[in-house]
Design an enzyme around this catalytic site. Structure first.
Site, PDB file in Angstrom:
ATOM      1  CG  ASP A 320      40.370  37.302  40.835  1.00  0.00           C
ATOM      2  OD1 ASP A 320      40.101  36.115  41.071  1.00  0.00           O
ATOM      3  OD2 ASP A 320      39.573  38.234  41.063  1.00  0.00           O
ATOM      4  CD  GLU A 515      34.139  36.709  39.336  1.00  0.00           C
ATOM      5  OE1 GLU A 515      34.954  37.354  38.665  1.00  0.00           O
ATOM      6  OE2 GLU A 515      34.436  36.124  40.385  1.00  0.00           O
TER       7      GLU A 515
END
Length: 802
Positions: A320, A515
């Site tokens: 990620d 996020e």
């Protein structure tokens, strides 16, 4: 975040302390593969023909070309020409990245960019085409005009695997329409704490739902894998993510630590992966988070021993966004640990160039073995072969006409209707009868941003507008159309006019977030626009109220639920608001087009305590027109001290300092309210001598934001230039920003990457002073907004202040 702030904000500290103790009781973060289910990727991924072709390629490749295959850069930080010097194997477009810097680029422009990278990669090195990935998490959500489906939490409420299949097929067609062949989806998180800001990316807190949906979505995106056949032009690679337990971190902290037993890790958080692997998922994405103190990006026992060996995964494991940089001893530009643990593709959006050089050095000196590097290259090539990117006649994706196709919009409309959950309907105020006079109001009534949520056009989704979805409808407009069609009268307005409405629909809820920004200290919904007062004023006038609540998670809304006659959990339904009207508004015969079919896929809280102590409604609850039920008064006491949430990212908004940050002025600096773009939406600072103003507060940890490409941003106007340099400090490091000032009398935006401050020693794990602006006599600036935000482009650092 400091302990002092936690206590002041009303967080229950005890569970966090217990979680720390549990870290030692649950184990070391090393998995036992025999505790995990056996699975295996279909043999189609590793067909003998493919493996022979890969063998020949690997033998021909130089070490530089091999290293390039395991690194992925972002389009915001590179160009196709870079591939001639750095033969990267993969490109991504992050949440704020668009072709040629245009976040509003259309499908044709996306296709043009993909083709340019593809052509450049075929000319570079071994002639291996790039793999292009994108976060298409609820439709092809980066692209205006795309069909935006409800976020996963809403799809979980529908409990309809066939609907999931059709959504996956439509999404794949729209991604492929722009020439892209890889989506970072589906999310297989099993959120257990609704304070987590990414809870809406999970279908359910029930692992059985995740297990059922995972294989269906993978097959819908990719198709069923044949023994030799390549994926057709309307199919794309899936990515099962995030491996593992991102939905099980202590306190619901994003990128936090799952302090749980291996049994719970397997039973709950691993539930979706074996079905996804068996269905042929070509990629798996590692999670930012940790398990019992060990970062997943560097956990060999999970990535290699469990995922690749025990669960038989033969595709590629991608990281990620700079997640490898969070492993102890690593940085975003230097991390052999990750590939040695089992990572096959570094996601290095803005760090790719230095990472390439360091990884090449480590491959040469043996820090990364040739066998491990070759295996990672092989796994990347397998995916490219299966997608039809290799060979003399590659599969050509790219049909812009499929973006926002009518057949896809109809599926989205159906999905919206099926995701709605009815929690209250006193006096049968719903459905809205034909001929009614209806007021549609509230901050979400005509807000595409609120109904689409994060990961829509931009990363946080805060600036989405109806113009981004020419075939979409806001909820308010859809209700007005539906009411008018059956002989009624309806309008979207802030308040009722002289003509008292028969019924009011109040649409309200959470503002968009993704996020970083979405984590909460508790489960309290805190209205920002006087929603409760609006509902109460309507009730005081004798107007029945239907509350339509937009949110990425169940939240404590006791007062609103008691005030409203009907209460609908609508989640974040996406672009087709007609699906809401289909359920709420009756036709000419008095019957709605659809009944409520959704039921909760997460427990609904009866107070704001977290973790949830005693749900008001449990998973599976949901009323309907044919199955009504009375709901008496519900609890209105949050049972926690509700204070303002700590803002890690916003310091000044519309001229006002956001709590808990506090403004301090040197004696030579004065401040007054001024107009910048609206009435008193700015604060003007005037320097009568050398000095500064500063924002101070509880220390915050911004390591995630530094690794995530965040910048310090100031929206301001230069009123008078003054004498001497101007400096901006973050965490005690001052940079000279004189060259970044707007022209005199003009407004502008200053953005400084947080990495610029970190490079000079800012203590990013404990920032207590996120902004200090220093200057000399004569400077006058008016500041409207200040904070930190994620960006989708590379920005140069200003010099260190003298």
């Amino acid at each position: 975040m400091s302990k002092g702030w936690k206590a002041r904000a009303g967080i229950v500290v005890l569970p966090l302390l217990l979680g720390t103790t549990a870290l030692h009781a649950q184990g070391s973060g090393t998995a036992d593969p025999m505790k995990w289910p056996a699975a295996h990727s279909p043999s189609a991924i590793t067909s003998p023909k493919t493996e022979r072709a890969i063998d020949l390629l690997i033998k021909k490749m130089t070490l530089e070309q091999k290293v390039g295959q395991v690194i992925q850069g972002d389009i915001s930080a590179m160009t196709p020409d870079d591939l001639q010097r750095y033969p990267l194997g993969s490109i991504l477009a992050g949440g704020n990245s668009g072709p040629y810097g245009d976040e509003r680029a259309d499908a044709a422009k996306w296709l043009k960019l993909v083709q340019e990278y593809r052509a450049a990669s075929r000319k570079a090195g071994a002639g291996i085409p790039i793999l292009f990935g994108v976060d298409a998490v609820h439709g092809h959500s980066n692209v205006p005009g795309a069909t935006i489906f409800p976020h996963n939490i809403g799809l979980g409420a529908s409990h309809d695997p066939d609907l999931i299949r059709r959504i996956g097929e439509a999404t794949a067609e729209e991604i492929a329409a722009t020439g892209i062949e890889w989506t970072f989806a589906p999310t297989l998180a099993v959120p257990q704490d609704l304070r987590w800001g990414r809870a809406y990316e999970g279908y359910s807190s029930d692992p059985k739902v995740i297990a059922e949906y995972s294989s269906v979505m993978v097959e819908a995106l990719q198709g069923r894998l044949g023994a030799v056949q390549e994926l057709p032009a309307n199919k794309v690679a899936a990515s099962a993510k995030h491996f593992l337990a991102d939905g099980g971190t202590a306190g619901g902290k994003d990128q936090g630590d799952a302090q749980i037993s291996e049994e719970e890790l397997v039973r709950v958080h691993g539930a979706g992966y074996a079905p996804a692997i068996n269905a042929g998922a070509l990629t798996v994405m590692a999670s930012f988070s940790s398990w019992n103190g060990v970062k997943n990006h560097g956990n060999r026992s999970l990535l290699t021993d469990v995922l690749k060996k025990r669960m038989g995964f033969e595709g590629l494991v991608v990281g990620d966004w700079n997640g490898h940089g969070q492993i102890p001893g690593c940085t975003p530009t230097d991390c052999a640990t990750a590939i040695n643990a089992g990572l096959d593709l570094y996601m290095a959006p803005d760090s790719w160039k230095a990472l390439f050089d360091n990884t090449l050095r480590q491959a040469r000196d043996g820090t990364i073995s040739r066998a491990r590097l070759d295996d990672a290259v092989r796994r990347n090539l397998r995916v490219k072969f299966k997608l039809g990117l290799m060979g003399a006649k590659p599969v050509e994706r790219g049909n812009p006409a499929m973006l926002g196709a009518d057949k896809h919009l109809e599926v989205a409309r159906e999905a919206v209707a099926k995701s709605l959950v009815l929690l209250k309907n006193e006096g049968s105020v719903l459905p809205i009868r034909p001929g009614a006079n209806v007021l549609v109001t509230g901050p979400g009534a005509d807000s595409m941003a609120m109904q689409a949520g994060g990961w829509t056009i931009t990363w946080q989704g805060t600036d989405t507008s109806p113009a981004d979805f020419p075939k979409g409808r806001t909820i308010g407009r859809a209700i007005v159309e539906a009411v008018t069609e059956v002989g009624g009268k309806a309008e979207i307005a802030a308040a009722p006019g002289a003509d008292k409405p028969d019924i009011a629909v109040v649409v309200f809820g959470e503002q968009p977030y993704a996020e970083f920004q979405g984590d909460l200290p508790n489960q309290m919904f805190q209205p920002l626009s006087g929603e409760l007062e609006l509902i109460k004023s309507l009730k005081d006038r004798g107007v029945p109220v239907v509350a339509v609540f937009l949110s990425g998670r169940p939240m404590f809304v006791g007062k609103a639920m008691n005030l409203a006659d009907a209460f609908v959990a609508a989640w974040q339904p996406g672009s087709q608001g007609q699906g809401v009207a289909d359920v709420l508004v009756a036709g000419r015969d008095g019957k709605p087009k659809r009944d409520f079919a959704g039921t909760l896929s997460f427990d609904w809280p009866q107070d704001a305590r977290a973790p949830m102590v005693d749900p008001l409604f449990k998973v599976g609850h949901g009323l309907s027109y044919v199955k009504p039920a009375k709901l008496g008064p519900v609890n209105e006491d949050p049972r926690v001290e509700v204070g303002p949430a700590l803002s890690e990212t916003t310091y000044i908004r519309a001229g006002k300092v956001i709590d808990p940050w506090r403004l301090g002025l040197d004696s030579v600096v004065t401040m007054r309210a001024v107009d910048v773009s609206a009435q008193e939406d700015g604060r003007q600072f005037t320097w009568a001598g050398k000095g500064a103003f500063a924002l101070d507060g509880p220390p915050i940890d911004v390591q995630r934001q530094v690794n995530g490409g965040f910048v310090l941003r100031i929206d301001w106007r230069l009123d008078t230039r003054g004498t001497g340099p101007v400096t901006a400090s973050f965490g005690g490091v001052a940079l000279d920003v004189s060259a970044l000032l707007p022209a005199a009398g003009q407004t502008g935006m200053m953005r400084i990457p947080l990495t610029c401050f970190a490079a000079h020693g800012a203590k990013i794990a404990a920032i207590g002073q996120p902004l200090r602006l220093g200057a000399d006599k004569g400077l006058i600036v008016s500041i409207r907004n200040a904070g930190i935000e994620g960006v989708g482009e590379a920005i140069a650092c200003p010099p260190l202040a003298k």
